[in-house]
Design a protein around this motif. Structure first.
Motif, PDB file in Angstrom:
ATOM      1  N   GLY A 182       8.528  15.899   2.225  1.00 18.81           N
ATOM      2  CA  GLY A 182       9.704  15.665   3.070  1.00 18.81           C
ATOM      3  C   GLY A 182       9.549  14.460   3.978  1.00 18.81           C
ATOM      4  N   PRO A 183       8.523  14.413   4.808  1.00 21.10           N
ATOM      5  CA  PRO A 183       8.359  13.247   5.689  1.00 21.10           C
ATOM      6  C   PRO A 183       8.220  11.925   4.933  1.00 21.10           C
ATOM      7  CG  PRO A 183       7.012  15.067   6.454  1.00 21.10           C
ATOM      8  CD  PRO A 183       7.566  15.479   5.129  1.00 21.10           C
ATOM      9  N   ALA A 184       7.534  11.951   3.775  1.00 22.98           N
ATOM     10  CA  ALA A 184       7.366  10.714   3.007  1.00 22.98           C
ATOM     11  C   ALA A 184       8.712  10.217   2.482  1.00 22.98           C
ATOM     12  CB  ALA A 184       6.395  10.947   1.859  1.00 22.98           C
ATOM     13  N   LEU A 185       9.572  11.130   1.991  1.00 21.29           N
ATOM     14  CA  LEU A 185      10.891  10.713   1.504  1.00 21.29           C
ATOM     15  C   LEU A 185      11.781  10.240   2.646  1.00 21.29           C
ATOM     16  CD1 LEU A 185      11.623  13.459  -1.192  1.00 21.29           C
ATOM     17  CD2 LEU A 185      11.113  11.040  -1.580  1.00 21.29           C
ATOM     18  N   ARG A 186      11.703  10.882   3.820  1.00 24.60           N
ATOM     19  CA  ARG A 186      12.503  10.435   4.969  1.00 24.60           C
ATOM     20  C   ARG A 186      12.093   9.025   5.388  1.00 24.60           C
ATOM     21  NH1 ARG A 186      11.483  15.845   6.556  1.00 24.60           N
ATOM     22  NH2 ARG A 186      13.387  17.120   6.531  1.00 24.60           N
ATOM     23  N   ALA A 187      10.785   8.780   5.425  1.00 24.74           N
ATOM     24  CA  ALA A 187      10.317   7.455   5.835  1.00 24.74           C
ATOM     25  C   ALA A 187      10.773   6.386   4.841  1.00 24.74           C
ATOM     26  CB  ALA A 187       8.789   7.460   5.948  1.00 24.74           C
ATOM     27  N   HIS A 188      10.717   6.705   3.554  1.00 18.41           N
ATOM     28  CA  HIS A 188      11.124   5.698   2.563  1.00 18.41           C
ATOM     29  C   HIS A 188      12.634   5.470   2.583  1.00 18.41           C
ATOM     30  CE1 HIS A 188      10.870   3.322  -1.111  1.00 18.41           C
ATOM     31  NE2 HIS A 188      11.952   3.971  -1.531  1.00 18.41           N
ATOM     32  N   SER A 189      13.413   6.502   2.861  1.00 22.87           N
ATOM     33  CA  SER A 189      14.873   6.352   2.839  1.00 22.87           C
ATOM     34  C   SER A 189      15.351   5.343   3.875  1.00 22.87           C
ATOM     35  CB  SER A 189      15.548   7.714   3.070  1.00 22.87           C
ATOM     36  OG  SER A 189      15.286   8.180   4.387  1.00 22.87           O
ATOM     37  N   ALA A 246       0.830  -1.208   0.000  1.00 18.93           N
ATOM     38  CA  ALA A 246       0.000   0.000   0.000  1.00 18.93           C
ATOM     39  C   ALA A 246       0.858   1.250   0.000  1.00 18.93           C
ATOM     40  CB  ALA A 246      -0.935  -0.012   1.207  1.00 18.93           C
ATOM     41  N   ARG A 247       1.959   1.218   0.784  1.00 25.10           N
ATOM     42  CA  ARG A 247       2.853   2.380   0.785  1.00 25.10           C
ATOM     43  C   ARG A 247       3.480   2.590  -0.587  1.00 25.10           C
ATOM     44  NH1 ARG A 247       4.221   0.899   6.275  1.00 25.10           N
ATOM     45  NH2 ARG A 247       5.789  -0.546   5.475  1.00 25.10           N
ATOM     46  N   GLY A 248       3.813   1.507  -1.296  1.00 26.10           N
ATOM     47  CA  GLY A 248       4.388   1.645  -2.632  1.00 26.10           C
ATOM     48  C   GLY A 248       3.389   2.168  -3.637  1.00 26.10           C
ATOM     49  N   ILE A 249       2.121   1.812  -3.458  1.00 23.25           N
ATOM     50  CA  ILE A 249       1.102   2.301  -4.394  1.00 23.25           C
ATOM     51  C   ILE A 249       0.877   3.790  -4.185  1.00 23.25           C
ATOM     52  CG2 ILE A 249      -1.337   2.140  -4.998  1.00 23.25           C
ATOM     53  CD1 ILE A 249      -1.155  -0.842  -4.358  1.00 23.25           C
ATOM     54  N   TYR A 250       0.601   4.214  -2.976  1.00 23.77           N
ATOM     55  CA  TYR A 250       0.509   5.647  -2.646  1.00 23.77           C
ATOM     56  C   TYR A 250       0.598   5.770  -1.128  1.00 23.77           C
ATOM     57  CZ  TYR A 250      -0.477  10.533  -3.300  1.00 23.77           C
ATOM     58  OH  TYR A 250      -0.359  11.902  -3.354  1.00 23.77           O
ATOM     59  N   PRO A 251       1.713   6.279  -0.627  1.00 21.85           N
ATOM     60  CA  PRO A 251       1.915   6.301   0.827  1.00 21.85           C
ATOM     61  C   PRO A 251       0.965   7.286   1.514  1.00 21.85           C
ATOM     62  CG  PRO A 251       3.670   7.501  -0.283  1.00 21.85           C
ATOM     63  CD  PRO A 251       2.849   6.861  -1.356  1.00 21.85           C
ATOM     64  N   PRO A 252       0.277   6.873   2.541  1.00 21.80           N
ATOM     65  CA  PRO A 252      -0.596   7.803   3.282  1.00 21.80           C
ATOM     66  C   PRO A 252       0.169   8.985   3.865  1.00 21.80           C
ATOM     67  CG  PRO A 252      -1.039   5.515   3.893  1.00 21.80           C
ATOM     68  CD  PRO A 252       0.202   5.502   3.070  1.00 21.80           C
ATOM     69  N   LEU A 253       1.453   8.754   4.207  1.00 18.30           N
ATOM     70  CA  LEU A 253       2.251   9.836   4.791  1.00 18.30           C
ATOM     71  C   LEU A 253       2.453  10.978   3.797  1.00 18.30           C
ATOM     72  CD1 LEU A 253       3.730  10.480   7.421  1.00 18.30           C
ATOM     73  CD2 LEU A 253       5.796   9.506   6.416  1.00 18.30           C
ATOM     74  N   LEU A 254       2.531  10.664   2.499  1.00 17.77           N
ATOM     75  CA  LEU A 254       2.677  11.710   1.487  1.00 17.77           C
ATOM     76  C   LEU A 254       1.439  12.583   1.441  1.00 17.77           C
ATOM     77  CD1 LEU A 254       4.219  12.994  -0.902  1.00 17.77           C
ATOM     78  CD2 LEU A 254       3.187  11.261  -2.379  1.00 17.77           C
ATOM     79  N   ALA A 255       0.277  11.974   1.537  1.00 17.83           N
ATOM     80  CA  ALA A 255      -0.966  12.746   1.493  1.00 17.83           C
ATOM     81  C   ALA A 255      -1.173  13.550   2.765  1.00 17.83           C
ATOM     82  CB  ALA A 255      -2.150  11.814   1.261  1.00 17.83           C
ATOM     83  N   SER A 256      -0.759  13.005   3.896  1.00 14.06           N
ATOM     84  CA  SER A 256      -1.049  13.686   5.163  1.00 14.06           C
ATOM     85  C   SER A 256       0.023  14.697   5.551  1.00 14.06           C
ATOM     86  CB  SER A 256      -1.204  12.641   6.278  1.00 14.06           C
ATOM     87  OG  SER A 256       0.008  11.908   6.425  1.00 14.06           O
ATOM     88  N   ASP A 257       1.314  14.325   5.410  1.00 11.15           N
ATOM     89  CA  ASP A 257       2.393  15.176   5.920  1.00 11.15           C
ATOM     90  C   ASP A 257       3.223  15.858   4.837  1.00 11.15           C
ATOM     91  OD1 ASP A 257       1.449  14.223   8.252  1.00 11.15           O
ATOM     92  OD2 ASP A 257       3.285  13.218   8.894  1.00 11.15           O
TER      93      ASP A 257
END
Length: 462
Positions: free
Chosen positions: A343-350, A329-340
């Protein structure tokens, strides 16, 4: 005119000689003044050519007379009478040789005095013909056409209209329009009603392509020379307007294509979000409920029974399935990208990348979802390629703002490759499509043994 009328009335009424003596000088001065105002202010009588030639040849006569008097009479008096004949012949020869250059210079000066900045109408037409043989963009040549049209006619305003389908669009004007004018709708392939002093259609191979429009100053009218110049300019402008129309049509289609690609990318992201929500709210919740039921069954099973061990294994399998589903689900569209945000979405994926990632993320305001989605998935694709192919020991991911654009850069120290020798993969093609659909660009720089740099830019949204 008033003084002339009074003079005629005095003769008709047989008034005193004293009154006539007063009026005659007044009329004598008023008539040439009135003629001069009519000619110079309102350009009446169509005598530009006469004035022009008078200035040219009158000036030449004055110069030749002055030179002849200076050389033959003044210098001849000093050298003596026996040499005057040879001096006269020499002076005549010099004047004959200098006549053509003097006449050309006098003609340019007369043109400037009579026509002002616009010189002669056919000098303006000649300038346009020269520009046609040079290389200019369509917008530039149309701007030059409008400027030459205004200068050649002395117009207060000159316009170049180009046909776009069944509409006339103002392509250029001199002086430039303060606000864009509404396109005019054509009726049955003919020019619409236009509130202009002079309108000349522009055609090519029998096809109406546009029009040249001129507005003179108040009280002025187009003379025959200016009218013919506009007609001749319209005759030369046919191919230019044809190319301009094709160029505008091509640009319109490119805009439609770009908008279509943007709609596809947006629809793709919307579908990603829908699938992610369905996985989270559907399959994931079912797996969690199944895990809880397995846990309850494990609790009531006999401690030493085989069923308890099987239930424990099922519970572990359910945990793995839930983790895998969340990762999907995160690979399809991460909820963190939509909510935060980005920046936070790229940090979480790294943190989930197997190669050490050095992050340089500049603080920036939230951007539209399609912009953040494009940057995020392009960075993910670049990081995935590093993990799969680069054999790198480190990778740097940078996102920053620069010159009204948002930019990203993924740089690794891997083995690199030759971009010209490698067929573009579907992942790289998706990166190109995403960025170009939003008006952005991407650049890939690499060489064998020198690592790879992937850099992309998108315009900032207002």
């Amino acid at each position: 005119m008033a003084a002339t009328t009074l003079l005629l009335l005095s003769f008709a009424l047989n008034l005193t000689v004293v009154l006539n003596d007063l009026l005659i000088p007044l009329v004598a001065a008023a008539v040439p003044i009135a003629i001069g105002i009519a000619i110079l202010r309102y350009r009446l009588y169509d005598i530009d050519l006469i004035i022009n030639k008078t200035l040219v040849y009158g000036g030449l006569a004055a110069v030749i007379t002055a030179v002849y008097v200076l050389v033959v009479i003044n210098i001849g008096a000093l050298v003596g009478g026996s040499q005057r004949l040879w001096l006269s012949l020499l002076t005549t020869a010099v004047i004959a040789l200098a006549f053509q250059p003097l006449r050309a210079r006098a003609q340019r000066l007369a043109n400037r005095l009579v026509y002002g900045k616009r010189a002669t109408p056919y000098e303006a037409l000649s300038q346009f013909s020269e520009h046609l043989s040079e290389t200019f963009s369509h917008e530039d040549i149309l701007d030059r056409m409008a400027r030459i049209l205004a200068q050649g006619t002395g117009a207060e305003r000159a316009e170049v209209w180009v046909r776009a389908g069944q509409r006339l669009v103002l392509a250029s004007s001199s002086p430039p329009a303060a606000e864009p004018l509404t396109p005019l709708v054509m009726q049955n392939g003919t020019l619409p009603e236009m509130q202009r002093d002079t309108i000349v259609p522009v055609s090519h191979a029998g096809e109406l392509l546009g029009a040249l429009a001129v507005d003179k100053k108040r009280g002025e009218t187009m003379n025959a020379v200016e009218q013919k110049m506009v007609t001749d300019l319209a005759g030369q402008a046919g191919l230019v307007l044809k190319n301009a129309g094709l160029n505008r049509e091509l640009l319109a289609r490119l805009d439609d294509l770009r908008a279509s690609r943007q709609r596809l990318v947006t629809a793709q992201d919307e579908e990603r979000r829908r699938i992610e929500r369905n996985l989270h709210d559907g399959a994931q919740q079912h797996l969690i409920a199944l895990k809880m039921k397995v846990g309850l069954a494990e609790g009531v099973a006999e401690p030493d029974s085989k069923a308890r061990a099987i239930l424990a294994q099922l519970k572990h399998d359910a945990d793995e399935a839930i983790d895998n589903l969340r990762e999907l689900a995160r690979g399809i569209y991460p909820p963190l990208l939509a909510s935060d945000g980005l920046g936070p979405a790229l940090r979480a994926h790294s943190h989930r990348v197997t190669v050490p990632v050095e992050l340089e993320l500049e603080d920036m305001p939230r951007q539209p979802r399609e912009v953040e989605g494009a940057i995020y998935f392009c960075c993910l694709e670049a990081l995935q390629n590093v993990v799969k192919y680069a054999q790198a020991s480190r990778v740097t991911l940078r996102v920053w703002l620069s010159d009204s654009t948002i930019a990203f850069r993924v740089e690794d120290d891997g083995k690199g490759f030759d971009p010209a020798a490698v067929v573009r993969s579907s992942g790289l093609q998706n990166m190109h499509d995403r960025l170009e659909a939003l008006g952005g660009s991407i650049r890939i720089q690499s060489a064998p043994g020198k690592g790879t740099v992937v850099e992309g830019r998108l315009p900032l949204q207002a």
